[in-house]
Write an enzyme that holds these catalytic residues in place. Structure first.
Site, short mmCIF file in Angstrom:
data_model
loop_
_atom_site.label_atom_id
_atom_site.label_comp_id
_atom_site.label_asym_id
_atom_site.label_seq_id
_atom_site.Cartn_x
_atom_site.Cartn_y
_atom_site.Cartn_z
N LYS A 52 -5.15 11.95 -2.32
CA LYS A 52 -3.78 12.07 -2.84
C LYS A 52 -3.81 12.35 -4.36
CE LYS A 52 -2.09 9.18 0.91
NZ LYS A 52 -1.64 7.87 1.41
N GLN A 96 -1.12 1.85 -0.70
CA GLN A 96 -1.90 2.25 0.47
C GLN A 96 -2.04 1.08 1.45
OE1 GLN A 96 -2.81 5.39 1.02
NE2 GLN A 96 -3.90 5.01 2.91
N ASP A 119 6.59 7.39 0.35
CA ASP A 119 5.97 7.24 1.67
C ASP A 119 7.04 7.15 2.77
OD1 ASP A 119 3.23 7.28 2.09
OD2 ASP A 119 2.93 5.27 1.25
N1 GUN Z 1 -2.18 4.09 5.62
C1 GUN Z 1 -2.31 5.02 6.59
N2 GUN Z 1 -1.48 6.05 6.39
C2 GUN Z 1 -0.80 5.77 5.26
C3 GUN Z 1 0.21 6.47 4.54
O1 GUN Z 1 0.68 7.57 4.90
N3 GUN Z 1 0.66 5.84 3.41
C4 GUN Z 1 0.19 4.62 3.00
N4 GUN Z 1 0.71 4.09 1.89
N5 GUN Z 1 -0.75 3.96 3.67
C5 GUN Z 1 -1.23 4.54 4.78
#
Ligand code: GUN
Length: 292
Positions: A52, A96, A119
């Site tokens: 990211k 995350q 998100d």
């Molecule tokens: N863990 C697995 N997929 C994601 C996601 O798209 N965003 C976040 N913050 N955590 C995750």
């Protein structure tokens, strides 16, 4: 069989975002800024957050990575979220998941300002999604919709089976695909671990989406001929042929299913890059909405 190439589609989006940043700079406008909080040293989470941050760098977005060790207290994390909510230089941020057991994920999600929740996990954004109001869509479902749209997959009136009812993939995706929009207008079945006659249900799917995290679970006898197959699985499996000792495996047995379906996403290079592209789109959107 056609490969639904998420890497190539995400590259198209990346170019559009680079152009958006160029135009913003030319007009003297603010550059989008994404912050990411990573707790602990889970290999998968570190890879995803790294990807990211890399995506931000490639597009020209600003990024901030905030790392805590796995013993960080819930109070410290909540206080950081409060300060990011107030920080005008940060347009959107993510925490995350998963978080260590001693931290309440719901409390953390509720602490995020919905206007910075790129998100799309906050109940306010999930509620807006259900009511078809403007808000942030969760990145993986939004990425899958974008992949279908940009690859001209017709979804209207199709039978779609979504396997897996997680809050961040299966459940929102089932709602988005049933909406009166394009992509959308599917007749959706949300299947899960208690579903009976799973094989029979899957073989009725014109569009089959697997998001259960069980490597090679979907075999060709579960797939309708010429179905569109989307594989959300990314499980690390031991792979001695790789120096790092593992490789990523999807939920779909690619070699046999690819011979039967019309379209399929590879793992890696399918849904993963699209998730990141959606997060970038949401970050730009967060800034644009704040400017209105
Ligand atoms: N863990 C697995 N997929 C994601 C996601 O798209 N965003 C976040 N913050 N955590 C995750």
């Amino acid at each position: 069989m056609k490969l639904l190439n998420g890497t190539a589609t995400a590259e198209e989006i990346r170019k559009e975002l680079i152009e958006a940043v160029r135009l913003r700079k030319k007009k003297g406008q603010k550059i989008p800024h994404l912050a990411a909080i990573l707790v602990g040293n889970d290999g998968g989470s570190m890879t995803y957050v790294g990807a990211k941050v890399n995506a931000c760098n490639q597009i020209g977005f600003e990024s901030t990575l905030i790392q805590y060790d796995s013993h960080v207290s819930e109070a410290v994390l909540l206080s950081k979220i409060k300060s990011l909510n107030k920080d005008k230089s940060v347009d959107g941020f993510i925490v995350q998941l998963p978080l260590p057991k001693h931290i309440d994920e719901l409390k953390v999600t509720l602490a995020i300002d919905p206007a910075k929740d790129v998100d799309g996990f906050h109940p306010v954004n999930l509620g807006k999604m259900i009511l078809n109001l403007p808000g942030f869509l969760p990145a993986t479902p939004a990425g899958i919709l974008e992949l279908l749209k940009r690859n001209k997959i017709n979804t209207e009136g199709k039978n779609c089976v979504v396997l897996g009812r997680s809050n961040i993939v299966g459940t929102p995706l089932s709602i988005l695909l049933a909406r009166n929009s394009s992509p959308g207008n599917c007749t959706v079945t949300l299947a899960h671990s208690k579903t009976k006659n799973l094989k029979e249900i899957c073989t009725k799917a014109d569009i089959l989406i697997a998001a259960i995290g069980k490597p090679d679970f979907i075999t060709s006898d579960m797939v309708k001929e010429n179905a569109v197959v989307i594989d959300v699985g990314t499980t690390r499996v031991e792979d001695k042929s790789k120096e790092r000792g593992w490789s990523l495996r999807g939920d779909v047995k690619f070699d046999e299913v690819s011979k039967r379906c019309s379209h399929i996403t590879p793992v890696p290079g399918g849904v993963g890059p699209m998730t990141i592209a959606s997060l970038m789109i949401n970050t730009l959107k967060a800034l644009e909405l704040r400017e209105k």
